[in-house]
Structure formats: C-alpha cells, structure tokens
Design a protein around this motif. Structure first.
Motif, PDB file in Angstrom:
ATOM      1  N   LYS A 248       0.828  -1.206   0.000  1.00 25.81           N
ATOM      2  CA  LYS A 248       0.000   0.000   0.000  1.00 25.81           C
ATOM      3  C   LYS A 248       0.855   1.246   0.000  1.00 25.81           C
ATOM      4  N   ARG A 249       0.542   2.151  -0.942  1.00 27.52           N
ATOM      5  CA  ARG A 249       1.252   3.419  -1.035  1.00 27.52           C
ATOM      6  C   ARG A 249       0.219   4.537  -0.943  1.00 27.52           C
ATOM      7  N   GLU A 250      -0.020   5.001   0.258  1.00 22.51           N
ATOM      8  CA  GLU A 250      -1.080   5.976   0.481  1.00 22.51           C
ATOM      9  C   GLU A 250      -0.822   7.263  -0.290  1.00 22.51           C
ATOM     10  N   LYS A 251       0.448   7.602  -0.480  1.00 17.41           N
ATOM     11  CA  LYS A 251       0.770   8.838  -1.184  1.00 17.41           C
ATOM     12  C   LYS A 251       0.211   8.825  -2.594  1.00 17.41           C
ATOM     13  N   ASP A 252       0.280   7.656  -3.246  1.00 11.94           N
ATOM     14  CA  ASP A 252      -0.201   7.532  -4.616  1.00 11.94           C
ATOM     15  C   ASP A 252      -1.621   6.989  -4.675  1.00 11.94           C
ATOM     16  N   ASN A 253      -2.216   6.767  -3.502  1.00 10.92           N
ATOM     17  CA  ASN A 253      -3.572   6.243  -3.438  1.00 10.92           C
ATOM     18  C   ASN A 253      -3.690   4.937  -4.220  1.00 10.92           C
ATOM     19  N   CYS A 254      -2.765   4.025  -3.978  1.00  6.18           N
ATOM     20  CA  CYS A 254      -2.766   2.785  -4.721  1.00  6.18           C
ATOM     21  C   CYS A 254      -2.518   1.598  -3.802  1.00  6.18           C
ATOM     22  N   THR A 255      -3.246   0.529  -4.029  1.00  4.64           N
ATOM     23  CA  THR A 255      -3.074  -0.681  -3.250  1.00  4.64           C
ATOM     24  C   THR A 255      -3.013  -1.873  -4.189  1.00  4.64           C
ATOM     25  N   LEU A 256      -2.034  -2.751  -3.951  1.00  6.17           N
ATOM     26  CA  LEU A 256      -1.911  -3.978  -4.731  1.00  6.17           C
ATOM     27  C   LEU A 256      -1.912  -5.157  -3.772  1.00  6.17           C
ATOM     28  N   TYR A 257      -2.819  -6.095  -4.007  1.00  6.41           N
ATOM     29  CA  TYR A 257      -2.866  -7.331  -3.231  1.00  6.41           C
ATOM     30  C   TYR A 257      -2.553  -8.496  -4.159  1.00  6.41           C
ATOM     31  N   THR A 258      -1.843  -9.500  -3.650  1.00  4.93           N
ATOM     32  CA  THR A 258      -1.601 -10.701  -4.429  1.00  4.93           C
ATOM     33  C   THR A 258      -1.808 -11.925  -3.553  1.00  4.93           C
ATOM     34  N   SER A 259      -2.318 -12.980  -4.153  1.00  8.50           N
ATOM     35  CA  SER A 259      -2.488 -14.248  -3.459  1.00  8.50           C
ATOM     36  C   SER A 259      -2.057 -15.365  -4.391  1.00  8.50           C
TER      37      SER A 259
ATOM     38  N   LEU B 153      -4.719 -11.443  -8.172  1.00  6.71           N
ATOM     39  CA  LEU B 153      -4.165 -10.164  -7.762  1.00  6.71           C
ATOM     40  C   LEU B 153      -5.224  -9.094  -7.941  1.00  6.71           C
ATOM     41  N   TRP B 154      -5.113  -8.074  -7.100  1.00  7.97           N
ATOM     42  CA  TRP B 154      -6.082  -6.989  -7.073  1.00  7.97           C
ATOM     43  C   TRP B 154      -5.353  -5.667  -7.246  1.00  7.97           C
ATOM     44  N   ILE B 155      -5.771  -4.883  -8.231  1.00 10.04           N
ATOM     45  CA  ILE B 155      -5.233  -3.532  -8.422  1.00 10.04           C
ATOM     46  C   ILE B 155      -6.326  -2.553  -8.019  1.00 10.04           C
ATOM     47  N   TYR B 156      -6.112  -1.880  -6.905  1.00 11.47           N
ATOM     48  CA  TYR B 156      -7.066  -0.887  -6.412  1.00 11.47           C
ATOM     49  C   TYR B 156      -6.358   0.461  -6.333  1.00 11.47           C
ATOM     50  N   GLY B 157      -6.794   1.425  -7.126  1.00  9.67           N
ATOM     51  CA  GLY B 157      -6.173   2.743  -7.098  1.00  9.67           C
ATOM     52  C   GLY B 157      -5.505   3.092  -8.417  1.00  9.67           C
ATOM     53  N   ARG B 158      -4.578   4.009  -8.340  1.00  3.22           N
ATOM     54  CA  ARG B 158      -3.949   4.557  -9.532  1.00  3.22           C
ATOM     55  C   ARG B 158      -3.035   3.552 -10.235  1.00  3.22           C
ATOM     56  N   ILE B 159      -3.071   3.565 -11.563  1.00  4.55           N
ATOM     57  CA  ILE B 159      -2.167   2.759 -12.383  1.00  4.55           C
ATOM     58  C   ILE B 159      -0.828   3.489 -12.452  1.00  4.55           C
ATOM     59  N   ASP B 160       0.175   2.945 -11.755  1.00  7.28           N
ATOM     60  CA  ASP B 160       1.469   3.621 -11.730  1.00  7.28           C
ATOM     61  C   ASP B 160       2.598   2.629 -11.988  1.00  7.28           C
ATOM     62  N   GLU B 161       3.830   3.126 -11.957  1.00  6.42           N
ATOM     63  CA  GLU B 161       4.998   2.330 -12.314  1.00  6.42           C
ATOM     64  C   GLU B 161       5.163   1.097 -11.431  1.00  6.42           C
ATOM     65  N   LYS B 162       5.113   1.288 -10.122  1.00  2.55           N
ATOM     66  CA  LYS B 162       5.366   0.173  -9.216  1.00  2.55           C
ATOM     67  C   LYS B 162       4.229  -0.844  -9.235  1.00  2.55           C
ATOM     68  N   THR B 163       3.013  -0.374  -9.247  1.00  2.32           N
ATOM     69  CA  THR B 163       1.877  -1.283  -9.292  1.00  2.32           C
ATOM     70  C   THR B 163       1.948  -2.182 -10.521  1.00  2.32           C
ATOM     71  N   CYS B 164       2.210  -1.587 -11.675  1.00  3.34           N
ATOM     72  CA  CYS B 164       2.240  -2.349 -12.920  1.00  3.34           C
ATOM     73  C   CYS B 164       3.433  -3.303 -12.959  1.00  3.34           C
ATOM     74  N   ALA B 165       4.570  -2.862 -12.425  1.00  4.17           N
ATOM     75  CA  ALA B 165       5.743  -3.731 -12.374  1.00  4.17           C
ATOM     76  C   ALA B 165       5.469  -4.937 -11.475  1.00  4.17           C
ATOM     77  N   ASP B 166       4.860  -4.706 -10.315  1.00  3.64           N
ATOM     78  CA  ASP B 166       4.554  -5.792  -9.388  1.00  3.64           C
ATOM     79  C   ASP B 166       3.518  -6.748  -9.974  1.00  3.64           C
TER      80      ASP B 166
END
Length: 214
Positions: free
Chosen positions: A15-26, A32-45
């Motif tokens: 979770k990166r509150e600054k970017d309002n983005c959360t990524l969960y994986t199981s 996997l769950w992408i909740y929030g902004r589509i950004d560099e780290k989220t997409c890489a993960d």
C-alpha cells in the motif's frame, strides 16, 4: 525482492497511500487486485506476479504432460493512470501462457479500462462501471519540440484506439465520435456486454461454474 519473499504470505498488501494505490496478491488463489492509480510500481509488481505464476506453471508442465494451467484472476478497481505503465501489465497478460481473466468489481476507467479489456476472459460485477475516453497529454517547449510531441501523441492515440477496436465491438467511427466530442463514455454491466467489452456478469459466471462442477 526474492521469489520466496514475494510469495511468503497468502496475501501481500503493498500500500502506497501517497499515490492512493493498493496492490494485493495471493499465490494460493492465483489472484491479484489492483485498487487505485495505475502507476509504475503497481504495474511492475502485477507483471512480476503474472511472470512468476507462468514460471511455476512452466515447471509443472515439464513434469506433467497433461498439466492444465488454471487462470490467473486480475481484479480491477481503478480510475486509471499512466498509459506507458499500463502497457507493462497489458503485454504481460497478452503474452502469458497461463490465461489471465480480468474482473471489474467496481470501476475500471481510462488506463484501467485498457487493462481490463486485455483479459482472455472478462467479467464485470452487476454494478460495475467502465469508462473510456481519449488520452490526456500535456507538453511544452520550442516549436520543434511541440511538433515532435504531437507526432508521438498521434501515434499513442492511434495505438490506443486500435487496441480498443481489436478487443471490443466498438468501431473506429464510435471512437472518433467520442474523441471529437471530448467526453468520457461510461458503460454499465449490460452496456459492457453489448459492446463486447466484457464477456459475463460475475453472478452469471458463478452460477454456470457451480453447475459445471456438479
């Protein structure tokens, strides 16, 4: 990050509150769950998760001739974000040997819309909202800089529209009308089915799955 650490827990919360983005994986649920902004780290993960599942499936396929790959489930709830970053996830989905199914469980807009339609199978919840619009861009500099930026933007816009045409029932004329009117176009679950954006409403998919299991 080592492969082991990536999958140490059943569910990883990044979770990166600054970017309002959360990524969960199981790993166990292959989800996997992408909740929030589509950004560099989220997409890489997200791309890394898809890659690791493929690696494990490749290993199993080497030992089991009739090994059947179970789909990866990607859940999306996002207003969108970076065009450049979204292609990391999209290309990972399109080149994945293990099928990736996408689920919109709230809203998938702009770049998130593009990621959603890249799924091999696409599901929407009953009250989901999807939104497509033309790309946003801003640039500054000397005249030649602006000319070159415009050429690049023309290419990117054409690339986006071609992808939507390829993956949905939306026509070139429809996308041109959306672009010229400069407005966001929203689709509810039924609209998404009618326009070839989604394949099934999640409730319907679940019912059929249960019947098949019997």
């Amino acid at each position: 990050m080592t492969d082991e650490k990536m999958f140490d827990n059943e569910c990883k919360n990044d979770k990166r509150e600054k970017d309002n983005c959360t990524l969960y994986t199981s790993k166990e649920k292959r989800s996997l769950w992408i909740y929030g902004r589509i950004d560099e780290k989220t997409c890489a993960d997200a791309a890394y998760f898809i890659y690791m599942i493929n690696c494990e499936d490749d290993d199993r396929a080497d030992y089991r001739k009739k090994y059947k790959r179970k789909p990866i489930k990607l859940y999306i709830n996002s207003y969108g974000g970076s065009i450049y970053d979204m292609w990391v996830v999209i290309d990972s989905i399109l080149t994945s040997k293990t099928p990736v199914h996408t689920y919109c469980t709230g809203y998938a807009m702009s770049a998130a819309f593009q990621i959603f339609i890249s799924g091999k199978k696409r599901y929407v919840s009953k009250h989901a909202t999807l939104m497509y619009h033309q790309m946003y861009a801003g640039f500054w500099g000397k005249y030649q800089d602006l000319v070159e930026d415009q050429q690049r933007n023309d290419y990117m816009n054409e690339e986006l529209e071609d992808f939507v045409i390829e993956r949905t029932s939306l026509t070139k004329q429809k996308l041109k009308a959306i672009r010229e009117k400069k407005r966001d176009t929203y689709f509810n679950a039924d609209d998404a089915i009618k326009n070839g954006i989604a394949d099934k409403i999640i409730e319907e998919a679940d019912i059929k799955a249960k019947k098949h299991e019997k």
